[in-house]
Design an enzyme around this catalytic site. Sequence first.
Site, PDB file in Angstrom:
ATOM      1  N   GLY A  79       2.319  -4.791   7.887  1.00 49.71           N
ATOM      2  CA  GLY A  79       1.394  -5.620   7.346  1.00 49.71           C
ATOM      3  C   GLY A  79       0.225  -5.970   8.389  1.00 49.71           C
ATOM      4  N   ASN A 128       0.927  -1.279   0.030  1.00 50.93           N
ATOM      5  CA  ASN A 128      -0.183   0.013   0.148  1.00 50.93           C
ATOM      6  C   ASN A 128       1.055   1.290  -0.056  1.00 50.93           C
ATOM      7  OD1 ASN A 128       0.670  -0.438   2.767  1.00 50.93           O
ATOM      8  ND2 ASN A 128      -1.058   0.385   3.527  1.00 50.93           N
ATOM      9  N   GLU A 185       4.480  -3.124  12.766  1.00 49.09           N
ATOM     10  CA  GLU A 185       3.355  -2.076  12.572  1.00 49.09           C
ATOM     11  C   GLU A 185       2.293  -2.726  11.938  1.00 49.09           C
ATOM     12  OE1 GLU A 185       0.985   0.277  10.560  1.00 49.09           O
ATOM     13  OE2 GLU A 185       2.946   1.134   9.594  1.00 49.09           O
ATOM     14  N   LEU A 186       1.110  -3.246  12.669  1.00 53.36           N
ATOM     15  CA  LEU A 186       0.355  -3.924  12.191  1.00 53.36           C
ATOM     16  C   LEU A 186      -1.122  -3.511  11.780  1.00 53.36           C
ATOM     17  CD1 LEU A 186       1.360  -6.894  14.732  1.00 53.36           C
ATOM     18  CD2 LEU A 186       2.121  -6.379  12.485  1.00 53.36           C
ATOM     19  N   ALA A 233       6.671  -6.142  -1.073  1.00 55.79           N
ATOM     20  CA  ALA A 233       5.416  -6.936  -1.433  1.00 55.79           C
ATOM     21  C   ALA A 233       5.894  -7.338  -2.820  1.00 55.79           C
ATOM     22  CB  ALA A 233       4.365  -6.225  -1.282  1.00 55.79           C
ATOM     23  N   SER A 234       5.189  -8.428  -3.319  1.00 52.97           N
ATOM     24  CA  SER A 234       5.856  -8.952  -4.672  1.00 52.97           C
ATOM     25  C   SER A 234       4.966  -8.430  -5.644  1.00 52.97           C
ATOM     26  CB  SER A 234       5.633 -10.771  -4.620  1.00 52.97           C
ATOM     27  OG  SER A 234       4.130 -10.877  -4.407  1.00 52.97           O
ATOM     28  N   GLU A 274     -10.851  -4.763   9.724  1.00 54.68           N
ATOM     29  CA  GLU A 274      -9.964  -3.394   8.972  1.00 54.68           C
ATOM     30  C   GLU A 274     -10.627  -3.523   7.521  1.00 54.68           C
ATOM     31  OE1 GLU A 274      -5.868  -4.064   9.130  1.00 54.68           O
ATOM     32  OE2 GLU A 274      -5.689  -1.838   8.766  1.00 54.68           O
ATOM     33  N   CYS A 306      -3.327   1.522   6.879  1.00 54.16           N
ATOM     34  CA  CYS A 306      -3.542   0.938   8.185  1.00 54.16           C
ATOM     35  C   CYS A 306      -4.036   1.999   9.029  1.00 54.16           C
ATOM     36  CB  CYS A 306      -2.171   0.557   8.937  1.00 54.16           C
ATOM     37  SG  CYS A 306      -1.331  -0.709   8.106  1.00 54.16           S
ATOM     38  N   ARG A 308      12.665  -6.704   1.901  1.00 51.13           N
ATOM     39  CA  ARG A 308      11.889  -7.504   1.031  1.00 51.13           C
ATOM     40  C   ARG A 308      10.427  -7.027   0.720  1.00 51.13           C
ATOM     41  NH1 ARG A 308       6.940 -10.590   0.131  1.00 51.13           N
ATOM     42  NH2 ARG A 308       7.437 -11.848  -1.531  1.00 51.13           N
TER      43      ARG A 308
HETATM   44  C1  SIN Z   1       0.341   2.558   6.689  1.00 49.78           C
HETATM   45  O1  SIN Z   1      -0.746   2.194   5.947  1.00 49.78           O
HETATM   46  O2  SIN Z   1       0.248   2.052   7.986  1.00 49.78           O
HETATM   47  C2  SIN Z   1       0.993   3.785   6.577  1.00 49.78           C
HETATM   48  C3  SIN Z   1       0.215   5.060   6.665  1.00 49.78           C
HETATM   49  C4  SIN Z   1       1.172   6.424   6.869  1.00 49.78           C
HETATM   50  O3  SIN Z   1       2.310   6.204   7.010  1.00 49.78           O
HETATM   51  O4  SIN Z   1       0.573   7.191   6.927  1.00 49.78           O
END
Ligand code: SIN
Length: 485
Positions: free
Chosen positions: A233, A156, A255-256, A181-182, A386, A289, A179
Amino acid sequence: MLNLKDTDLLKRASYIDGDWQTSDQTYAVLNPSNGDLVASVTDAGIVETEQAVFAAKAALPAWSAKSAAARCKLMRSWFDLMMQHQDDLGRILTAEQGKPLAEAKGEIGYGASYIEWFAEEGKRVYGDTIPALSSDRRILVIKQPVGVVASVTPWNFPNAMIARKAAAALAAGCTFVARPASQTPLSALAMAELAARAGIPPGVFNVVVGQDSRGMGKVLTQHPDVAKFTFTGSTAVGKSLISQCATTVKRVSMELGGNAPFIVFDDADLDAAVAGAIGSKYRNAGQTCVSTNRLFVQKNVLEAFTEKFVAAVKCLSVGDGLQAGVSVGPLINSQALEDVASLVSESIDQGAVLALGGQRHEAGENFYQPTILTSVTNTMAVARNEIFGPVTPIIAFDDEEDAIKMANDTEYGLAAYFFSRDIGRIWRVAEGLEYGMVGINEGILSNAAAPFGGVKQSGNGREGSKYGLADYLTIKYLCMGGLAR
Ligand code: SIN
């Protein structure tokens, strides 16, 4: 097709120890807007990932021995090159990820800002002296780089999620294996090309791209030469990576997932709240996220707010991110679209009311209409999960206590937002929300100077700020004795 000014930025193979590792084994990177081929990329796996760890280990002594000022100079050139190529990097990002070009260029500036910020902050890694218990001793604390750092990052934010981890790591004196995301390897490879041009030595910043997420993830989480593992992720994947890291007791930062509440109190400036909610919810088509996942509105302003919000969301323009004026792009793939569509239909079955959207968008297979659901309750599927799509569920509440209780009723604790003009309420609510980050009269809160991260099952560790740098440093206590006069 991409209209790049500098076509050398489109790389198609892993970057390990300063070399591009091409082979005949490739996979296709597709544009989520139209399914077109963006590039065929060499499909690396376990062997290449091990090579990258080896390269990072070999590069560590020389990189960590450089002065902070010398590292800063190289990182500053990396930042300058990213900004110089912002337009090309944005085009690559839009082609592989789908977000509108203006937003993609914004992400390049955002990612680069971490490199600039940490390059400077690396000069301020201070130690300590502590009064000793006896006069013939001295207690000193020094800080040293953790060692080799490995990251796994999502599709993302194909640039910024790597930049904010790698920048802190490199500034601290660590070396790095990324690494990505593919689905979105090209932005990471373009960053590697610019790191090389900036003069960052071979082995310091490596990027391995490939489809074997399980195999590559195992190397990065279990290799004894990796000292720290950092992941952005989902919570489900994060939990399993944490357990893999336990085998070698690595430092981890995670960071989930999130389930961000956005609360509009009856004393709020409703127009500002609408603008904040639009920014927080519809950025990246809701695929962040920290996106608003549940919009709580106090009952006595519910009608007024909803009317303004629906009108504003109607103005969003959906389409291919390279088209001028587009504000909402596609979802990453058809599975993502199915997931969003089924959350919407499940909540309608449970009693939610469609105020806007609720269908696939005619722009293409992966596009979904900006959608608003009203009469939602905090127990419906759309409020528990989510969403990761352009859908806003609106939930009514009675009073402050009710709002805080519902907002905290989730296992997640990443970002929360609220709008109010009452200073007493602002402090009560800010302190009462069980989240790592709280936007107060603000819908967007991320920046390099601030600590990004969550509590509860949204993870641990912080990215950005002095706290983010500390995550890449170890503390060493020196006890110096024999100092009697
Ligand atoms: C994320 O989706 O965790 C990143 C969002 C951001 O850095 O503002």
